[in-house]
Design an enzyme around this catalytic site. Sequence first.
Site, PDB file in Angstrom:
ATOM      1  N   SER A 273     -12.289   9.778  33.864  1.00 44.01           N
ATOM      2  CA  SER A 273     -12.655   9.203  35.149  1.00 44.01           C
ATOM      3  C   SER A 273     -13.642   8.063  34.959  1.00 44.01           C
ATOM      4  CB  SER A 273     -13.288  10.275  36.044  1.00 44.01           C
ATOM      5  OG  SER A 273     -13.851   9.692  37.203  1.00 44.01           O
TER       6      SER A 273
ATOM      7  N   GLN B 271      -9.141   6.006  33.963  1.00 40.80           N
ATOM      8  CA  GLN B 271      -8.870   5.960  35.383  1.00 40.80           C
ATOM      9  C   GLN B 271      -9.709   4.874  36.033  1.00 40.80           C
ATOM     10  OE1 GLN B 271     -11.357   7.013  37.737  1.00 40.80           O
ATOM     11  NE2 GLN B 271     -10.074   6.611  39.532  1.00 40.80           N
TER      12      GLN B 271
ATOM     13  N   TYR C 290     -10.446   2.724  40.028  1.00 38.36           N
ATOM     14  CA  TYR C 290     -10.165   2.459  41.432  1.00 38.36           C
ATOM     15  C   TYR C 290      -9.989   0.952  41.625  1.00 38.36           C
ATOM     16  CZ  TYR C 290     -12.042   7.173  42.107  1.00 38.36           C
ATOM     17  OH  TYR C 290     -12.273   8.519  42.035  1.00 38.36           O
TER      18      TYR C 290
ATOM     19  N   THR D 174      -5.850   4.684  40.516  1.00 37.87           N
ATOM     20  CA  THR D 174      -5.745   5.681  41.584  1.00 37.87           C
ATOM     21  C   THR D 174      -5.403   4.975  42.886  1.00 37.87           C
ATOM     22  OG1 THR D 174      -7.338   7.149  40.516  1.00 37.87           O
ATOM     23  CG2 THR D 174      -6.983   7.450  42.878  1.00 37.87           C
TER      24      THR D 174
ATOM     25  N   ARG E 127     -13.889  16.365  53.198  1.00 38.96           N
ATOM     26  CA  ARG E 127     -14.078  17.624  52.471  1.00 38.96           C
ATOM     27  C   ARG E 127     -15.260  18.353  53.093  1.00 38.96           C
ATOM     28  NH1 ARG E 127     -13.248  14.595  46.610  1.00 38.96           N
ATOM     29  NH2 ARG E 127     -11.240  13.682  47.188  1.00 38.96           N
TER      30      ARG E 127
ATOM     31  N   LYS F  56      -1.299   6.103  39.854  1.00 37.61           N
ATOM     32  CA  LYS F  56      -1.488   7.544  40.091  1.00 37.61           C
ATOM     33  C   LYS F  56      -1.719   7.825  41.578  1.00 37.61           C
ATOM     34  CE  LYS F  56      -4.494  11.433  38.818  1.00 37.61           C
ATOM     35  NZ  LYS F  56      -5.074  11.717  40.151  1.00 37.61           N
TER      36      LYS F  56
ATOM     37  N   SER G  71       1.148  12.704  42.050  1.00 40.99           N
ATOM     38  CA  SER G  71      -0.061  13.511  42.236  1.00 40.99           C
ATOM     39  C   SER G  71      -0.409  13.573  43.714  1.00 40.99           C
ATOM     40  CB  SER G  71      -1.236  12.904  41.454  1.00 40.99           C
ATOM     41  OG  SER G  71      -2.440  13.608  41.713  1.00 40.99           O
TER      42      SER G  71
ATOM     43  N   HIS H  90      -3.521  14.595  44.376  1.00 42.83           N
ATOM     44  CA  HIS H  90      -4.975  14.647  44.204  1.00 42.83           C
ATOM     45  C   HIS H  90      -5.475  16.088  44.256  1.00 42.83           C
ATOM     46  CE1 HIS H  90      -8.000  11.331  43.984  1.00 42.83           C
ATOM     47  NE2 HIS H  90      -8.838  12.346  44.095  1.00 42.83           N
TER      48      HIS H  90
ATOM     49  N   ARG I  82      -6.709  17.504  47.588  1.00 45.80           N
ATOM     50  CA  ARG I  82      -8.070  17.215  48.049  1.00 45.80           C
ATOM     51  C   ARG I  82      -8.179  15.927  48.858  1.00 45.80           C
ATOM     52  NH1 ARG I  82     -10.625  15.783  43.691  1.00 45.80           N
ATOM     53  NH2 ARG I  82     -12.751  16.182  44.371  1.00 45.80           N
TER      54      ARG I  82
ATOM     55  N   ASP J  33       1.025  15.863  37.955  1.00 45.69           N
ATOM     56  CA  ASP J  33      -0.035  16.875  37.916  1.00 45.69           C
ATOM     57  C   ASP J  33      -0.046  17.596  39.260  1.00 45.69           C
ATOM     58  OD1 ASP J  33      -1.419  15.382  39.816  1.00 45.69           O
ATOM     59  OD2 ASP J  33      -3.042  14.796  38.491  1.00 45.69           O
TER      60      ASP J  33
ATOM     61  N   VAL K 200      -0.109  22.683  38.549  1.00 49.26           N
ATOM     62  CA  VAL K 200       0.458  23.175  37.289  1.00 49.26           C
ATOM     63  C   VAL K 200      -0.426  24.318  36.786  1.00 49.26           C
ATOM     64  CG1 VAL K 200       1.136  22.568  34.943  1.00 49.26           C
ATOM     65  CG2 VAL K 200       1.336  20.873  36.780  1.00 49.26           C
ATOM     66  N   ARG K 201       0.123  25.516  36.737  1.00 47.27           N
ATOM     67  CA  ARG K 201      -0.688  26.683  36.410  1.00 47.27           C
ATOM     68  C   ARG K 201      -0.140  27.519  35.259  1.00 47.27           C
ATOM     69  NH1 ARG K 201      -3.427  23.881  38.770  1.00 47.27           N
ATOM     70  NH2 ARG K 201      -4.569  24.224  40.721  1.00 47.27           N
TER      71      ARG K 201
END
Length: 272
Positions: free
Chosen positions: A4, A26, A28, A54, A63, A136, A158, A160, A163, A192, A195-196
Site C-alpha cells: 500500500s 498500490q 491512488y 486503485t 465505515r 484494481k 476486487s 475492496h 469495505r 481478491d 478468498v478463504r
Amino acid sequence: MTLSSDSTVPCREITAANPDGIFFMQSYALKNKDLHRKMLCRLKEYGFKAVVLTVDAAVLSKRRRQFGPSMNRRLYSKQMELVNYLHEGDSRAIYEDDPGKLWADYIFKQVNDSTPVDLGIIPWIKSHSKLPLIAKGILTGKAAREAVDHGADAVWISNHGGRQLDTTPSTIDVLSEVVEAVKGTEAEIYIDSGVRSGSDVFKALALGARAVFLGRPVLWGLAAGGSDGVLDVLSIFKGELEHCMVLSGCRNINSITRGHVIEEEKYLTAKL
C-alpha cells in the site's frame, strides 16, 4: 506482494529486505500530480514490477466504526506517517497549507474526490513509472474493457473486501464476465475479496484468473503469530490448493480449466 502507498514503512526498505521478491506498488489517483509523479518515478529503481491503481476508492465509504472527525488521527500519528509520498529532500510544508497538521490529513484529501477515477490517468502513470499498470477494483466486464482500452496491462477484480460500496457482488460471480470482456487482449486478470481456502483459489484459476490475492487471511495470521503466522496461512492455502488439484486430476496449474468447476445456476437448471 502488493504494498500500500499508505504504508508507514519506506517502500525501498521492504523491497531491499527481499531482493528476489515480486513487488507491486498500490497507488491512488492523487490530485497533486507533482506529488504523485515523484512517488511513481522511484518505484522501478526500488525494484517494483508494476503499479496497482486503485479505481474503487475515489471517496471513502461510510465505515460506521470510524465515524467522527478524529478518524485519521486514530489511525496515524506523528510517529506513524505516510512516508512513501515524500521525496528525499522534500518538506511537508511544500504541500501543506497548515504544516502543523498530520501529513495523513493532507494525503486523504488528495485521494478523496467527488467524481469517479478518470481512467485517462493510466497512460500518465505508466509514462512516469515506466512500469506495467494494473487497474484494481473492477467489478464489471465493461469497466475491465475500458481499463484495458486505456492502457491497463491487467485488471484486478476486487470489491475492496466489501469495505467500499455495500451490496456489491462477490468477485467470483463477475469473474467470467470480465474474462469474456477482455478476451482477445493480452491483459491478465487478478482477483481478491472473499478468498478463504485453497479450493477458492482453484475455482478462480479455473474460471480464468491469472493470480489470486489474499488480504484478511494474511492479516489474521500476522495478528495471531507474527511473520510465522503469515507463513502458516500461506502454507495452509498452498496445501489446500495442491490437495484440490490432485483430487481434480490436475498435475500442474496450467491443467486447471473451466471444465473443473460447475457454475451454480447451470447446475441447478440441469438438476431441475
